[in-house]
Design an enzyme around this catalytic site. Structure first.
Site, short mmCIF file in Angstrom:
data_model
loop_
_atom_site.label_atom_id
_atom_site.label_comp_id
_atom_site.label_asym_id
_atom_site.label_seq_id
_atom_site.Cartn_x
_atom_site.Cartn_y
_atom_site.Cartn_z
N SER A 124 -5.79 1.43 -6.38
CA SER A 124 -5.30 2.81 -6.17
C SER A 124 -3.77 2.74 -6.16
O SER A 124 -3.17 2.04 -5.37
CB SER A 124 -5.87 3.40 -4.89
OG SER A 124 -5.51 2.65 -3.77
N ASP A 137 -9.97 6.69 1.42
CA ASP A 137 -11.37 6.74 1.84
C ASP A 137 -12.17 7.69 0.94
O ASP A 137 -13.33 7.42 0.62
CB ASP A 137 -11.47 7.19 3.31
CG ASP A 137 -10.68 6.24 4.23
OD1 ASP A 137 -10.55 5.05 3.89
OD2 ASP A 137 -10.19 6.72 5.27
N ALA A 155 0.16 8.30 -6.38
CA ALA A 155 0.19 9.49 -7.23
C ALA A 155 -0.17 9.18 -8.68
O ALA A 155 -0.52 10.08 -9.45
CB ALA A 155 1.57 10.13 -7.16
#
Lengths: 309, 309
Positions: free
Chosen positions: A217, A249, A220
């Site tokens: 991840s 999450d 943005a």
């Protein structure tokens, strides 16, 4: 059902104050309480998506009782937390109403005894028998061996249950070697694991260390996935502003629910990015708005990614 | 037994952090929990002095259960708190280990319904039947009439039980008119009640408003007492350094215990000043050291005071 594991559960308390000033006295205008810890947050999102979820991990003391009462009151979530003698931690987020900024106070978790850890492992193995997938999430409380997640990964693999791991540091390094199906590190966790700050290179390296698939991840910039089936990059339609609490999450819940529905990778990634984005833009930290999610889902861009040079 | 009333009980939580910085995340290194609210603090000191004490007021929710469990575990203290639907408040003191300073976060109390207030008044009247003295302490939670303490003073007087009142603002003003046996305002509370910043004048004025006796706490300068039996000033032997938290509650416990033992006024005041001083100099907030208390008791100066000009 989908199983989520939160070894360091928490009662997340949010306080609203006008403006936090060190060494002054403050009247709290609003108090919110929610069961927390990464795996609990993942479970809440999974339940909101219509999945049956079981939450396991540890709960103890008066705070543990409150966490269990609140979980029991959450539709779609079953409580299978294992009792411990120590007290479940509280985390306090003090929201400054003037600036919108948050000050965080995190209690330490309860020390887990070897007997309690054994009791948990038995419960976990029993729960895996009816699980379609399992997520192992968050930090380890005091007292657990650093290889705790590695053992839980091996147990899930032996049971034939796909296992997603979302943790950091040495527990992540150990558990990756146990060959989890999927890890979801952020850029910092990935750099710590691999020593590389170049995301594609680091993601490929994390696979070589044992993870079957790696979804990094990148804030943005969305998600970067390196899997046996291919490599993809998934990005949200616009630069999002809001509160990133819980976005990771939500991404885990998106990946896990789509995997349980046997969707292909591009759909899994689109769902994870849209859920994550809908969480960032939601006014309530860690919540997501269904309509925003569905609107964003149609707009996420998923492109295949070439090999690192 | 001595009865103490705490309408706005609390769970006092103390956190130790390295250094509190707004908008940062903090790991709490130490968590302490204690039942709180002024009347509860007074009860703890009374019990430490060897008195049998009963604590009444309200308790609700998970935090109320913790307060009751902790009270039940306190030797000499009996729990007679009345259950309410709302949640007992938490107060959080964040101690900055670098500077020693404290940042305070206080939750609002639970809203009390008229039915709960009636249930409390019945319980209070029943408890007064076996009380040798009663202390009414602290702020009113939301939902109670501003004249709540005035009513409780009248009930105690009707039962022939000496009543000490330690509150502030409009609830104090109303209750003074109901003729309590003793009030213990600090300089600010006294000025707010009477409009005078001259302590002796203000103390005499507070008596004229209805209090049978007034003991004003003047911080490091000790106590000023105006009573039907005479006027005294009681001062600690040396300028004290330390944490003033709980010093006022210790003074109330000193006055109340000495009254229950039928000691003359100078002895009551000496005890209150010595207890208060032993609380200020104790390293743990709101606690007192017995040996320090006994040493200081012999050194408190009590002198008679002339009339105000």
């Amino acid at each position: 059902m989908i199983l989520t594991v939160t070894l360091n559960t928490a009662l997340d308390i949010t306080y609203h104050v006008r403006s936090l000033r060190p060494h002054a006295s403050h009247r709290v205008s609003e108090v919110l309480e929610r069961p927390g810890g990464k795996g609990v947050n993942v479970a809440r999102v999974l339940a909101a998506l219509g999945h049956e979820v079981t939450v396991t991990g540890f709960a103890g003391g008066a705070t543990g009782r409150v966490v269990q009462e609140l979980l029991t009151a959450t539709p779609g979530v079953a409580d299978a937390l294992v009792p411990v003698a120590g007290a479940t931690r509280r985390t306090i987020a003090v929201v400054d109403e003037e600036s919108g900024d948050t000050t965080q106070l995190n209690e330490p978790g309860p020390a887990i005894t070897p007997v309690e850890w054994n009791a948990f492992q038995d419960r976990y193995e029993a729960l895996l028998a009816s699980a379609s997938a399992v997520a192992l999430c968050g930090s380890l409380p005091p007292g657990l061996p650093v290889g705790a997640y590695a053992g839980l990964v091996r147990t899930a693999r032996a049971a034939g249950v796909p296992v997603l791991l979302d943790t950091s540091g040495e527990p992540l390094r150990r558990a990756v070697a146990a060959r989890p199906d999927l890890i979801k590190p952020n850029a910092d966790e990935l750099a710590e694991l691999t020593g590389s700050h170049e995301p594609l290179r680091a993601t490929q390296d994390a696979r070589r260390r044992g993870a079957r698939a790696v979804v990094a991840s990148l804030g943005a910039e969305g998600l970067l996935a390196v899997t046996p089936e291919g490599r993809w990059r998934a990005t949200p339609p616009v630069r999002l502003r809001g509160n990133p609490t819980g976005a990771g999450d939500s991404a885990v819940a998106g990946l896990l629910s789509a995997e349980a529905e046997h969707l292909p990778w591009p759909d899994r990634l689109a769902r994870a990015v849209a859920l994550s984005a809908a969480t960032v833009t939601s006014p309530a930290a860690g919540e997501f708005d269904h309509r925003t999610y569905e609107k964003l889902l149609a707009q996420v861009s998923v492109t295949t990614e070439a090999n690192a040079a």
